[in-house]
Design a protein around this motif. Structure first.
Motif, mmCIF file in Angstrom:
data_model
loop_
_atom_site.group_PDB
_atom_site.id
_atom_site.type_symbol
_atom_site.label_atom_id
_atom_site.label_comp_id
_atom_site.label_asym_id
_atom_site.label_seq_id
_atom_site.Cartn_x
_atom_site.Cartn_y
_atom_site.Cartn_z
ATOM 1 N N PHE A 152 1.464 -1.007 0.003
ATOM 2 C CA PHE A 152 0.275 0.130 0.073
ATOM 3 C C PHE A 152 0.984 0.897 0.142
ATOM 4 N N GLY A 153 0.329 2.568 -0.948
ATOM 5 C CA GLY A 153 1.466 3.356 -1.391
ATOM 6 C C GLY A 153 0.474 4.539 -0.686
ATOM 7 N N ILE A 154 0.681 5.177 0.746
ATOM 8 C CA ILE A 154 -0.871 6.271 0.856
ATOM 9 C C ILE A 154 -0.150 7.610 1.103
ATOM 10 N N GLY A 155 -0.704 8.499 0.901
ATOM 11 C CA GLY A 155 0.218 9.687 1.063
ATOM 12 C C GLY A 155 -0.565 11.024 -0.389
ATOM 13 N N PRO A 156 -0.157 12.325 -0.349
ATOM 14 C CA PRO A 156 -0.487 13.027 -1.228
ATOM 15 C C PRO A 156 -0.262 13.345 -2.737
ATOM 16 N N ALA A 157 -1.310 13.987 -2.252
ATOM 17 C CA ALA A 157 -0.773 13.759 -4.595
ATOM 18 C C ALA A 157 0.439 14.989 -4.867
ATOM 19 N N GLY A 158 1.174 13.841 -5.968
ATOM 20 C CA GLY A 158 2.612 14.079 -6.654
ATOM 21 C C GLY A 158 4.564 13.328 -5.946
ATOM 22 N N THR A 159 3.633 12.561 -4.269
ATOM 23 C CA THR A 159 4.823 11.656 -3.375
ATOM 24 C C THR A 159 5.076 10.420 -4.500
ATOM 25 N N GLY A 160 4.065 10.185 -5.837
ATOM 26 C CA GLY A 160 4.520 9.450 -6.892
ATOM 27 C C GLY A 160 4.440 7.787 -6.988
ATOM 28 N N LYS A 161 3.091 8.245 -5.736
ATOM 29 C CA LYS A 161 2.562 6.720 -5.393
ATOM 30 C C LYS A 161 2.212 5.917 -6.778
ATOM 31 N N THR A 162 1.398 6.909 -7.808
ATOM 32 C CA THR A 162 0.753 5.405 -8.856
ATOM 33 C C THR A 162 2.246 5.083 -10.121
ATOM 34 N N TYR A 163 3.335 6.613 -10.347
ATOM 35 C CA TYR A 163 4.222 6.600 -11.341
ATOM 36 C C TYR A 163 5.676 5.080 -10.758
ATOM 37 N N LEU A 164 5.464 5.298 -10.030
ATOM 38 C CA LEU A 164 6.436 4.643 -9.625
ATOM 39 C C LEU A 164 6.282 2.700 -9.329
ATOM 40 N N ALA A 165 4.937 2.762 -9.068
ATOM 41 C CA ALA A 165 4.286 1.810 -9.405
ATOM 42 C C ALA A 165 4.376 1.500 -10.861
ATOM 43 N N MET A 166 3.898 1.902 -11.738
ATOM 44 C CA MET A 166 4.013 1.325 -13.353
ATOM 45 C C MET A 166 5.091 1.717 -13.468
ATOM 46 N N ALA A 167 5.910 2.408 -12.731
ATOM 47 C CA ALA A 167 7.487 2.022 -13.437
ATOM 48 C C ALA A 167 7.705 1.063 -13.391
ATOM 49 N N LYS A 168 7.896 0.083 -12.084
ATOM 50 C CA LYS A 168 8.066 -1.013 -11.385
ATOM 51 C C LYS A 168 7.647 -2.685 -12.457
ATOM 52 N N ALA A 169 5.916 -1.920 -12.800
ATOM 53 C CA ALA A 169 5.304 -2.993 -13.339
ATOM 54 C C ALA A 169 5.823 -3.211 -14.977
ATOM 55 N N VAL A 170 6.176 -2.240 -15.320
ATOM 56 C CA VAL A 170 6.595 -2.416 -16.512
ATOM 57 C C VAL A 170 7.566 -2.847 -16.586
ATOM 58 N N ALA A 171 9.024 -2.881 -15.707
ATOM 59 C CA ALA A 171 10.152 -3.090 -15.226
ATOM 60 C C ALA A 171 10.266 -5.169 -15.688
ATOM 61 N N ALA A 172 8.691 -5.431 -14.600
ATOM 62 C CA ALA A 172 8.591 -6.314 -14.404
ATOM 63 C C ALA A 172 8.180 -7.101 -15.486
ATOM 64 N N LEU A 173 7.305 -7.032 -16.461
ATOM 65 C CA LEU A 173 6.460 -7.156 -17.612
ATOM 66 C C LEU A 173 8.301 -7.396 -18.432
ATOM 67 N N GLU A 174 9.414 -6.284 -19.006
ATOM 68 C CA GLU A 174 9.957 -6.674 -19.564
ATOM 69 C C GLU A 174 11.555 -7.803 -19.365
ATOM 70 N N ALA A 175 10.919 -7.206 -17.748
ATOM 71 C CA ALA A 175 12.106 -8.380 -17.387
ATOM 72 C C ALA A 175 11.566 -9.891 -17.563
ATOM 73 N N LYS A 176 10.432 -10.069 -17.789
ATOM 74 C CA LYS A 176 9.119 -11.784 -17.631
ATOM 75 C C LYS A 176 8.777 -11.815 -16.696
ATOM 76 N N GLN A 177 9.227 -10.933 -15.583
ATOM 77 C CA GLN A 177 8.890 -11.765 -14.276
ATOM 78 C C GLN A 177 7.082 -12.065 -13.988
ATOM 79 N N VAL A 178 6.390 -10.988 -14.877
ATOM 80 C CA VAL A 178 5.467 -10.676 -14.965
ATOM 81 C C VAL A 178 4.580 -11.493 -16.497
ATOM 82 N N GLU A 179 3.691 -11.818 -16.696
ATOM 83 C CA GLU A 179 2.771 -11.906 -17.728
ATOM 84 C C GLU A 179 1.674 -11.337 -18.582
ATOM 85 N N ARG A 180 1.672 -9.989 -17.065
ATOM 86 C CA ARG A 180 0.110 -9.027 -17.594
ATOM 87 C C ARG A 180 0.454 -7.897 -16.582
ATOM 88 N N ILE A 181 0.223 -6.658 -17.062
ATOM 89 C CA ILE A 181 -0.189 -5.739 -16.333
ATOM 90 C C ILE A 181 -1.386 -5.325 -16.194
#
Length: 332
Positions: A139-168
Motif C-alpha cells: 500500500f502506497g499512501i500519501g498526498p498528491a505528487g509523491t510518485g505513488k502511482t508513477y513509481l508503481a507503474m515503472a515497477k510494473a513495466v520493468a517486471a513485464l520487460e524482465a518477464k517476471q509477470v505475464e501481464r499488467i
C-alpha cells in the motif's frame, strides 16, 4: 561590574571544489538554480562558479553542509540523473535522516525509458520501491505528487520487460469528483476513459507509444474500472489499484481477494481526498485489518516526498494544518 563576554561568532571558512567527469550545467541547473537552492538550504553560504570549480564561502558548519550536499548532487549527475532544485531538498533530507550519502540511495534506476531514467527521488520513495521488491502486496499512501502511482507503474513495466509477470493490470474506481458520470458524453467506454486517462498517460510515457495499443489488444496490458475485477482470479500479473481512497470496504476486500499465484498488488491512494458520498473509505480501514500480515506492507509518504513544484508540498502541509485545527476545534 564585569563586562559581559562577547557572543561567540561562527568561524568563517571557504572550500574550493573541482568538478570533473560531468558538465557543469548538470550540477548548476538552469540559470544556476540548483546552486541558489543549495544556498537557501545552507544559510549564510555563498557559492561562486568559475570554470569547472565551485568556491563555497560562509560559516564553517554551513560550508561543510553545502560541500556534502554538492558532492552528492555531483554523484547524481555523474550517474545520469537530471539534477534539479527538488533534488536539493530530497538529498539534504536523506543525509540528515540517515547520516549517509544520498547518491547511494537514489542513483539506481527502476526503468530506463526513451532516454530517461525513472528512479526514486526521496527517502520515502526509495523505501516504497524497496517494499515492492520485498512484498506481495504493498500500500502506497500519501498526498498528491509523491510518485505513488508513477513509481508503481515503472515497477510494473520493468517486471513485464524482465518477464517476471505475464501481464499488467491497471484499475481504479470510477467515482466522480464533483461531476456526474451520467452527464459525460459518449458511450460507456467514453465515459470511463477520463477516470483511466492518468494510467494511460503514464503507460505511454514509459513504453513505446506504438507498442501500447498492441499490448492492450492482446490483453498483456489491461486498463479497466474496479467493477470489472469482480469474480476474477489474477495470476501472473502486476496489478495496480489507483485512487484506492475511493473504494468502499467491500470493494477493497473484493479487490484484494483477486490475488492469484505469481502476482503482485500495489494499492495507491490519498486518504485526504475521498470522493465517496458516504466518506467511508476502504483505504482508511484496511490498515487496521491487515497490518499484522507479514507479506503486506504499508508505506506512508508525506509532503517531504512530493517531487512536483515546491509549492505543492507547501499546499499539502497547509491543508494538513487546516484539517488538524478543525479536528482540534471539534474535540473541544
Amino acid at each position: 561590574m564585569r563586562e559581559p563576554l562577547p557572543a561567540k561568532q561562527s568561524k568563517v571558512s571557504s572550500i574550493t571544489m573541482d568538478i570533473d567527469g560531468v558538465p557543469m550545467v548538470r550540477v548548476l541547473g538552469v540559470e544556476d538554480r540548483v546552486l541558489r537552492e543549495v544556498e537557501k538550504h545552507c544559510p549564510g553560504v555563498v557559492i561562486v562558479a568559475r570554470g569547472n570549480s565551485l568556491k563555497i564561502s560562509g560559516p564553517s558548519v554551513e560550508v561543510a553542509q553545502a560541500n556534502a550536499l554538492l558532492l552528492d548532487l555531483i554523484e547524481l549527475a555523474r550517474a545520469g540523473v537530471e539534477v534539479n532544485e527538488a533534488d536539493v531538498a530530497s538529498t539534504a533530507h536523506i543525509q540528515e535522516s540517515t547520516g549517509k550519502s544520498a547518491s547511494g540511495f537514489l542513483t539506481t534506476p527502476i526503468l530506463s525509458s526513451r532516454g530517461n531514467s525513472i528512479r526514486p527521488k526521496t527517502l520515502g520513495q526509495k523505501k516504497y520501491v524497496d517494499a515492492m521488491d520485498d512484498h506481495t502486496i504493498v500500500f502506497g499512501i500519501g498526498p498528491a505528487g509523491t510518485g505513488k502511482t508513477y513509481l508503481a507503474m515503472a515497477k510494473a513495466v520493468a517486471a513485464l520487460e524482465a518477464k517476471q509477470v505475464e501481464r499488467i493490470i491497471l484499475t481504479r474506481p470510477a467515482v466522480e469528483a464533483g461531476e456526474r458520470l451520467g452527464f459525460l458524453p459518449g458511450t460507456l467506454t467514453d465515459k470511463i476513459d477520463p477516470y483511466l486517462r492518468p494510467l494511460f498517460d503514464a503507460l505511454h510515457e514509459m513504453m513505446d507509444p506504438e507498442l501500447v495499443p498492441k499490448l492492450l489488444a492482446t490483453g498483456t496490458v489491461e486498463v479497466a474500472p474496479l467493477a470489472y475485477m469482480r469474480g476474477r482470479t489474477l495470476n501472473g500479473s502486476f496489478i495496480i489499484l489507483d485512487e484506492a481512497q475511493n473504494t468502499s470496504a467491500e470493494q477493497m476486500k473484493m479487490f484484494l481477494t483477486r490475488l492469484g499465484f505469481g502476482s503482485k498488488m500495489i494499492i495507491t491512494g490519498d486518504v485526504t481526498q475521498v470522493d465517496l458520498p458516504s466518506g467511508a473509505s476502504g483505504l482508511n480501514t484496511v490498515g487496521g485489518i491487515l497490518d499484522m500480515i507479514d507479506d503486506i506492507h504499508f508505506e506512508y509518504l508525506s509532503a517531504k516526498d512530493v517531487v512536483r513544484h515546491s509549492l505543492v508540498s507547501q499546499i499539502v502541509d497547509a491543508y494538513a494544518r487546516h484539517e488538524a485545527a478543525k479536528e482540534g476545534t471539534r474535540e473541544r
